[in-house]
Design a protein around this motif. Sequence first.
Motif, short mmCIF file in Angstrom:
data_model
loop_
_atom_site.label_atom_id
_atom_site.label_comp_id
_atom_site.label_asym_id
_atom_site.label_seq_id
_atom_site.Cartn_x
_atom_site.Cartn_y
_atom_site.Cartn_z
N GLU B 156 18.18 64.39 40.06
CA GLU B 156 18.82 63.39 39.38
C GLU B 156 18.71 61.88 39.57
N THR B 176 16.22 65.26 34.76
CA THR B 176 17.64 65.59 34.81
C THR B 176 17.81 66.86 34.04
N LEU B 191 26.26 65.10 34.33
CA LEU B 191 24.47 65.45 34.30
C LEU B 191 24.37 66.10 33.01
#
Lengths: 323, 274
Positions: B156, B176, B191
């Motif tokens: 991330e 991601t 996310l």
Amino acid sequence: MSAPTVTSETVYFSPGRVWTIAVNTLTEMTRQKIFYFMIAFALLMIGAASFFSIFTFGVEAEYVTQLKFIKDTGLGAISVFGSIIAIVATAQLLPAELENRTIYTILAKPVHRLEFLLGKYFGAALLLVISVFLMGLLFLAVVALKERTLTRATYHETMEFAERGISKTATPEQRQKALAKAERDAAQAVAEIRKTSGYGGIVKALATVLCKLLLIAAMTLFLSTFATSMVFTVVMSAMLYFCGHLVPVAQQFYDRAESWLGKLMALVVNWVLPNLAAFDVADDLFAGLELAWLKVLKIVCYGAFYVLVTLTLAHLVFRQREI
Amino acid sequence: MKGNAALIALVLALAGAVKVPFEASMAADRPSNRLMLSVKMREQIGQGLSLALLGGVRALGADFLWVAARVAWEEHRWFTMQQNFEIVTLLQPRAIYFWDMASWHLAWNASHAAANDPAEPRMAMRVRNQRLWITAGRELLERGIQNNPDNAYLHERLGWLLHDKARDLCGAADATLKAVKLCKDWRIDYLRRLAGYWLEECAREVAPARLREAYDYWRDLWFKEHASHPPEQWDTIDKNIANRIQKLENELAVPDSERIFPKNKPSASVPPAR
């Protein structure tokens, strides 16, 4: 009527005699001021660990870093000062006996050299167990104290933040709902901090550190069986300590080395020396990896195996040493 | 005496024979015990390697160098800071915090300082130096991922670095998406959305061919959201997902029969059967 002769063949190995020598050795060692200094320094360092919290970079996950610094310092201090105690205490066991000529009195009695050697080793081992216990106790207390401070601060901060966020026009129901949510968030944060403290992990790490110290003591005792001076034993033990931590590097070097000489050297180091880095579990703890008891047991078995090997070598040398 | 020496050699040989497989099994249990030493790193750390070899104080050594890096950061000694970061991450490659913060300092703080360096009058050089710091941060983070391939947070962070600093939009989306696959905690919802937005951004600004992929991603997320919520909570599902899907369905001219939101029923909130 002549008195019956007592030969080494007729005297059987006695754990009782080993224990007597061990207790005596421990008493002798505890009379020396240097160990109190060492333990005092270690305790001071562990106690001061909480001040490291000022060195974190930011507020993000601050408790993780603060607890990490405390755990690193605590385990590091126990490992370093414990190693110094293990080396210095064990290195003087045989030379002191030889210098004071007390070894003649002991070995003139029906005492096996192996009993004498084991007694000396267990005496040093008892000292190490007591030292690690004391240092570990303070270490856990420091972690607990920090955890308490952090959990309180986090709880109050979360609740205050929630209070500030509630609109002045909010109804009592809305206010109660927001506070209940904040309460849940605070409880979650507190649980997270408690998880990060990881007392179980610390106890496991202490167990592996103790194993390492016992092995270092055995290695030092082995060196002192053929060394002629205490200084030589201390220096050589320190060298072995560093080389022992180099074993993983030697393993890598063996895989990558191109010259046969380099490969041979790496092979010898890897084959002969115990891997002391195997006892360092700090990285696993801070990586959040679960350190299962089975893994700890493996490390303990590895340590016990090498203690046995080293004491066997020490016995082989000592049984033929001319005193 | 010779017999004794032979016996000692035999004990050592036997111990070695037992030790090697034993250690191999222990190393398999604990991957963090292996020091990753690249040639480049060894050149960089020099004497610092001796710290690593102190064994019991490896973690403590890393902490002290971290403190030294903090001092260097406060005094804007960026190269010293970088060098300390390299050693710290080498000593404790499994400490996620070190990788994250070190890469942030390099890619954000050091790069910002380089872009606004009053000692460098040439704009071109400032930009070049800025990029070098961003690259340094990116390389460090990528090395962190190599050491901790299963850590969603580092993926991330790489996504953020690529998006905000390197402007590699598709790289950010891919990082991601990897984080989404690895994430197992409460961050997953955030996310999933982030990956969708960045995938769409990548498609719109760099790779138009990925627009369909972005649509499929949102569509898939739409179904996942509905599957994970009871019907009475469907109203709480993020409306932005529906907006993205509607927009992409129009842009891609998706046939009515395949649409989640057919043209004649644009406000549909209940997903049709797949």
